[in-house]
Every structure is written in structure tokens, then in C-alpha cells.
Enzyme design. Structure first.
Site, PDB file in Angstrom:
ATOM      1  N   HIS A  33       0.840  -1.205   0.000  1.00 43.81           N
ATOM      2  CA  HIS A  33       0.000   0.000   0.000  1.00 43.81           C
ATOM      3  C   HIS A  33       0.874   1.254   0.000  1.00 43.81           C
ATOM      4  O   HIS A  33       2.076   1.199   0.219  1.00 43.81           O
ATOM      5  CB  HIS A  33      -0.922   0.003   1.218  1.00 43.81           C
ATOM      6  CG  HIS A  33      -0.189   0.082   2.518  1.00 43.81           C
ATOM      7  ND1 HIS A  33       0.401  -1.013   3.111  1.00 43.81           N
ATOM      8  CD2 HIS A  33       0.072   1.125   3.343  1.00 43.81           C
ATOM      9  CE1 HIS A  33       0.986  -0.654   4.241  1.00 43.81           C
ATOM     10  NE2 HIS A  33       0.805   0.649   4.411  1.00 43.81           N
ATOM     11  N   ASP A  35       0.511   4.962   1.960  1.00 44.04           N
ATOM     12  CA  ASP A  35      -0.286   5.586   3.014  1.00 44.04           C
ATOM     13  C   ASP A  35      -1.149   6.731   2.499  1.00 44.04           C
ATOM     14  O   ASP A  35      -2.302   6.881   2.883  1.00 44.04           O
ATOM     15  CB  ASP A  35       0.619   6.085   4.143  1.00 44.04           C
ATOM     16  CG  ASP A  35       1.386   4.946   4.807  1.00 44.04           C
ATOM     17  OD1 ASP A  35       0.907   3.795   4.771  1.00 44.04           O
ATOM     18  OD2 ASP A  35       2.463   5.214   5.365  1.00 44.04           O
ATOM     19  N   HIS A  91       4.733   0.000  -0.049  1.00 39.04           N
ATOM     20  CA  HIS A  91       5.402  -0.780   0.986  1.00 39.04           C
ATOM     21  C   HIS A  91       4.410  -1.683   1.699  1.00 39.04           C
ATOM     22  O   HIS A  91       3.198  -1.579   1.511  1.00 39.04           O
ATOM     23  CB  HIS A  91       6.075   0.151   2.009  1.00 39.04           C
ATOM     24  CG  HIS A  91       5.097   1.026   2.732  1.00 39.04           C
ATOM     25  ND1 HIS A  91       4.542   2.155   2.175  1.00 39.04           N
ATOM     26  CD2 HIS A  91       4.532   0.911   3.971  1.00 39.04           C
ATOM     27  CE1 HIS A  91       3.697   2.708   3.031  1.00 39.04           C
ATOM     28  NE2 HIS A  91       3.675   1.971   4.133  1.00 39.04           N
ATOM     29  N   ARG A 101       5.619  -7.636  17.400  1.00 40.99           N
ATOM     30  CA  ARG A 101       6.292  -6.520  16.727  1.00 40.99           C
ATOM     31  C   ARG A 101       5.549  -5.239  17.107  1.00 40.99           C
ATOM     32  O   ARG A 101       4.354  -5.109  16.841  1.00 40.99           O
ATOM     33  CB  ARG A 101       6.234  -6.742  15.220  1.00 40.99           C
ATOM     34  CG  ARG A 101       6.772  -5.622  14.367  1.00 40.99           C
ATOM     35  CD  ARG A 101       6.560  -6.029  12.898  1.00 40.99           C
ATOM     36  NE  ARG A 101       6.953  -5.036  11.958  1.00 40.99           N
ATOM     37  CZ  ARG A 101       6.127  -4.187  11.370  1.00 40.99           C
ATOM     38  NH1 ARG A 101       4.837  -4.202  11.642  1.00 40.99           N
ATOM     39  NH2 ARG A 101       6.578  -3.327  10.490  1.00 40.99           N
TER      40      ARG A 101
END
Length: 132
Positions: A33, A35, A91, A101
Site C-alpha cells: 500500500h 499511506d 510498501h 512486533r
């Protein structure tokens, strides 16, 4: 002026939690995607890693998908990754294999200034502040 347009503390964990604790139950961070394509106010993106790949979790690297090659960023606690939010920076996160994470996402953009009812006094105040 550049302003913060979004902030999100995100935990990806395996096994994944289901239900009401999920802020974005339909969001998939592993999908490629941009942002800014998702939220128009996002002009710049920044990620601050709060955990380290290989120690706190396995997998989950940040991958930028460029025409000539994919570029992988290893998450390390304290690492800041900043980039423009447009289609030039497609990304996604690689699949998480195990662990937790943690990442702080921050987005920035130029928001329009609110219009004042008394524009002349506002410009006078701005000029005075510039002189001081």
C-alpha cells in the site's frame, strides 16, 4: 505548516488476537500500500520501531517495492524510518512468523489554516510576531 495528521501505536502478535480489541479488524498491514492513497492528508510517513526483529519477533520486516528491486528494512528498536506517503513508496510488512512486533506510526501533512473572522487583526498579529 507541517502538522501531525495521524499517530498509531501498533502491535502485531502471533497468534493474532480476534475481536473487539482490534482497532482496525479489517486492516491488513501485510498488503502492499501507499499511506497517502489510503488517507489523503498523509504526505509523509514515519515508523519508529519499539522492538527488534530476531529478538522480539521473527519476520515482519518493512519492504519497499520499487521497480528495480525490493528494499528491506530490518526493524530494530529505536530505528526511525521516514518517507513520503505517495505511490512512489509502495510498501508493506513481511509476514510475521512469531513473537510481537511493536511500531509507532506517525503521519504528517500540510493542513489548511482555519479561516479567521477578523483576518486583518490576524495578519497584524502575525506581522508583529515576525518583527519581535
Amino acid at each position: 505548516p507541517l502538522q501531525t495528521t495521524g499517530v498509531l501505536l501498533k502491535r502485531l502478535r502471533l497468534p493474532a488476537e480476534q475481536g473487539a480489541v482490534q482497532v482496525e479488524p479489517k486492516h491488513d498491514p501485510f498488503v502492499v500500500h501507499a499511506d497517502g492513497a489510503n488517507v489523503a492528508a498523509y504526505e509523509y510517513s514515519a515508523l519508529v520501531y519499539l522492538s527488534t526483529a530476531g529478538t522480539d519477533f521473527h519476520g515482519g520486516e518493512l519492504v519497499f517495492y520499487d521497480e528495480d528491486a525490493d528494499r528491506v528494512v530490518q526493524p530494530i528498536a529505536g530505528r526511525l524510518v521516514a518517507f513520503t506517503s505517495g505511490l512512489e513508496n509502495l510498501h508493506g510488512a513481511a509476514s510475521l512468523d512469531s513473537g510481537s512486533r511493536y511500531v509507532l506510526g506517525i503521519w504528517f501533512g500540510h493542513l489548511p489554516r482555519p479561516q479567521s473572522h477578523n483576518a486583518s487583526s490576524e495578519s497584524t498579529a502575525e506581522q508583529s510576531m515576525a518583527i519581535v
